[in-house]
Scaffold this motif. Structure first.
Motif, short mmCIF file in Angstrom:
data_model
loop_
_atom_site.label_atom_id
_atom_site.label_comp_id
_atom_site.label_asym_id
_atom_site.label_seq_id
_atom_site.Cartn_x
_atom_site.Cartn_y
_atom_site.Cartn_z
N TYR A 50 0.85 -1.18 0.00
CA TYR A 50 0.00 0.00 0.00
C TYR A 50 0.89 1.23 0.00
O TYR A 50 1.75 1.39 0.89
N PHE A 51 0.62 2.12 -0.97
CA PHE A 51 1.33 3.40 -1.00
C PHE A 51 0.33 4.54 -0.79
O PHE A 51 0.60 5.48 -0.04
N SER A 52 -0.79 4.50 -1.49
CA SER A 52 -1.79 5.55 -1.36
C SER A 52 -3.06 5.05 -2.03
O SER A 52 -3.08 3.99 -2.65
N GLY A 53 -4.16 5.84 -1.90
CA GLY A 53 -5.39 5.49 -2.59
C GLY A 53 -6.27 4.57 -1.77
O GLY A 53 -6.33 4.68 -0.55
N ASP A 54 -6.95 3.67 -2.46
CA ASP A 54 -7.90 2.76 -1.82
C ASP A 54 -7.21 2.00 -0.71
O ASP A 54 -6.21 1.30 -0.95
N PRO A 55 -7.72 2.10 0.53
CA PRO A 55 -7.04 1.44 1.65
C PRO A 55 -7.20 -0.07 1.64
O PRO A 55 -6.52 -0.76 2.41
#
Lengths: 111, 113
Positions: free
Chosen positions: B50-55
């Motif tokens: 996970y980097f960003s956006g939809d968790p």
């Protein structure tokens, strides 16, 4: 696919020997890492390098040194091997916005 | 200092059971989060990140993880495990400098056939 190659899968050395563990990656990654993996302790960072000739100590650098003369190669050196350095050694490389790619590991036994 | 906690060192499940492996980290800023898997005798492989956006992040082999910022958690889930999921699973969080990862101690998952 990125490949990270560690020169030896298994190694047996005597106490006091100087040991070289080699790691080569083929994708021009800037960052390279050496870990040791021990049961119940997870992965512990020994040293890492973010550029040629640049190195930084990790969490457990004592008894180890590293060399990065070329971008693709990151060597771990045990100056005088001791039995408490018996472990699995993992090399990894990474670029921004990407996970780590690990080598297959070197299981070192010091007798 | 940053740290990563994996709640269980060993988890034993039967095939078809649902899986959730806990991971909590201690860092108040922006983080990148990873789950790695190590099958017996094999090297570490990236499961998901996970980097960003939809968790809610979907990874390989039917695994997913949910980033809950308020709880500093990134738990790994799979609705129905298989015997081939037997492996050790590591959660990791990046440090801000030089992409250094902070690792959890790992969870050994054993699936009974």
């Amino acid at each position: 696919d990125v490949k990270v190659t560690q020169s030896s899968r298994y190694l047996v050395k005597r106490t006091g020997e100087k040991v070289f563990l080699e790691c080569v990656q083929d994708m021009d990654h800037e960052n390279m890492f050496w870990y040791r993996q021990d049961p119940g302790l997870g992965l512990r960072l020994i040293y890492f390098s973010y550029d040629v000739k640049m190195k930084e100590k990790g969490d457990i650098p004592e008894g180890y040194s590293v060399s990065r003369e070329k971008k693709e190669r990151f060597s771990l050196i045990l100056e005088s091997a001791s039995t408490n350095q018996t472990s699995m050694y993992l090399c990894a490389s990474t670029q921004p916005s990407y996970g780590y790619t690990f080598g297959s590991g070197t299981r070192l036994t010091v007798v | 200092a940053q740290s990563v906690s994996q709640h269980n060192h060993h988890v034993i499940l039967s095939e078809a059971a649902s899986l959730e492996l806990g991971c909590n980290y201690s860092y108040g800023g922006t983080v990148n989060l990873f789950w790695y898997v190590q099958y017996p005798g094999q090297h570490l492989q990236l499961l998901l990140k996970y980097f960003s956006g939809d968790p809610l992040v979907k990874g390989i082999k039917g695994f997913e993880a949910e980033f809950i910022k308020s709880k500093f958690s990134f738990n790994l889930r799979k609705p129905s495990v298989q015997w081939s999921d037997t492996a050790e699973y590591f959660c990791a969080v990046n440090a801000l400098r030089n992409y250094q990862l902070i690792w959890g101690a790992g969870t050994k998952l054993i699936i009974k056939p």
